[in-house]
Design a protein around this motif. Structure first.
Motif, short mmCIF file in Angstrom:
data_model
loop_
_atom_site.label_atom_id
_atom_site.label_comp_id
_atom_site.label_asym_id
_atom_site.label_seq_id
_atom_site.Cartn_x
_atom_site.Cartn_y
_atom_site.Cartn_z
N LEU A 1 47.69 26.65 43.36
CA LEU A 1 47.05 26.34 42.08
C LEU A 1 45.76 27.12 41.92
O LEU A 1 45.48 27.67 40.85
CB LEU A 1 46.79 24.82 41.98
N ALA A 2 44.97 27.19 42.97
CA ALA A 2 43.71 27.94 42.92
C ALA A 2 43.97 29.41 42.64
O ALA A 2 43.25 30.05 41.87
CB ALA A 2 42.94 27.75 44.21
N GLU A 3 45.00 29.98 43.28
CA GLU A 3 45.35 31.38 43.04
C GLU A 3 45.73 31.61 41.58
O GLU A 3 45.30 32.59 40.97
CB GLU A 3 46.52 31.80 43.94
N LEU A 4 46.54 30.71 41.03
CA LEU A 4 46.96 30.85 39.64
C LEU A 4 45.76 30.74 38.68
O LEU A 4 45.69 31.48 37.69
CB LEU A 4 48.00 29.81 39.29
N LEU A 5 44.86 29.83 38.98
CA LEU A 5 43.68 29.68 38.13
C LEU A 5 42.77 30.90 38.21
O LEU A 5 42.21 31.34 37.20
CB LEU A 5 42.91 28.39 38.50
N ASN A 6 42.61 31.46 39.40
CA ASN A 6 41.77 32.67 39.57
C ASN A 6 42.42 33.85 38.86
O ASN A 6 41.73 34.66 38.23
CB ASN A 6 41.57 32.97 41.04
N LYS A 7 43.75 33.96 38.95
CA LYS A 7 44.45 35.04 38.29
C LYS A 7 44.28 34.92 36.78
O LYS A 7 44.12 35.94 36.09
CB LYS A 7 45.94 34.97 38.65
#
Length: 155
Positions: free
Chosen positions: A145-151
């Motif tokens: 989830l954190a990766e998707l939000l950062n992307k």
């Protein structure tokens, strides 16, 4: 044949008898008494009909209450005395606007309390479901989830 018109007239009167409406006529000593009477019969609820005042009700009880109100006013009773008499006999139910007392407090505050309680339940359930969703994610899911939000922020 010559009695036919008379017989038809009598038959018409006989058939019209049930359609005759009774109208109560009350005599008063003064116009002020009549005004008080009209106010009272609009303020007092028919115990039998429940959602009609005694001026609109056709029930026998309502007629008796109108007669008693008329009688009391002619005897010199005040509006307050008539109301007190009716309340003593039939309870606060006879009033369309019951007074604010301990026994009627639930009638006045009940709807507000139910609405507030409902809003409280909705708020508590909403907060719990939000907390439950974030704690239900595993460590791997939170990382993803954190990766998707950062992307998403980079784009």
């Amino acid at each position: 044949m010559r009695y036919l018109p008379i017989l038809m007239l009598l038959a018409g009167f006989w058939l019209a008898l049930p359609a005759r409406a009774a109208i109560d006529v009350y005599e008063f000593d003064s116009p002020e008494q009549e005004d008080v009477f009209r106010e009272l019969v609009r303020e007092l609820r028919c115990p039998k009909c429940q959602n009609q005042d005694i001026s609109d009700s056709n029930a026998e009880l309502a007629k008796d209450l109108r007669d008693k109100t008329h009688e009391m006013l002619l005897a010199g009773s005040s509006k307050r005395e008539v109301i007190d008499y009716m309340v003593a006999r039939y309870g606060n139910f006879i009033l369309y606007k019951p007074p604010l007392m301990a026994s009627t407090l639930i009638l006045w505050l009940g709807p507000v309390l139910v609405i507030l309680l409902g809003l409280g339940v909705v708020l508590v359930r909403t907060r719990r479901s939000r907390r439950g969703r974030s704690e239900a994610l595993s460590a791997e899911e939170q990382k993803r989830l954190a990766e998707l939000l950062n992307k998403d922020k980079e784009n």
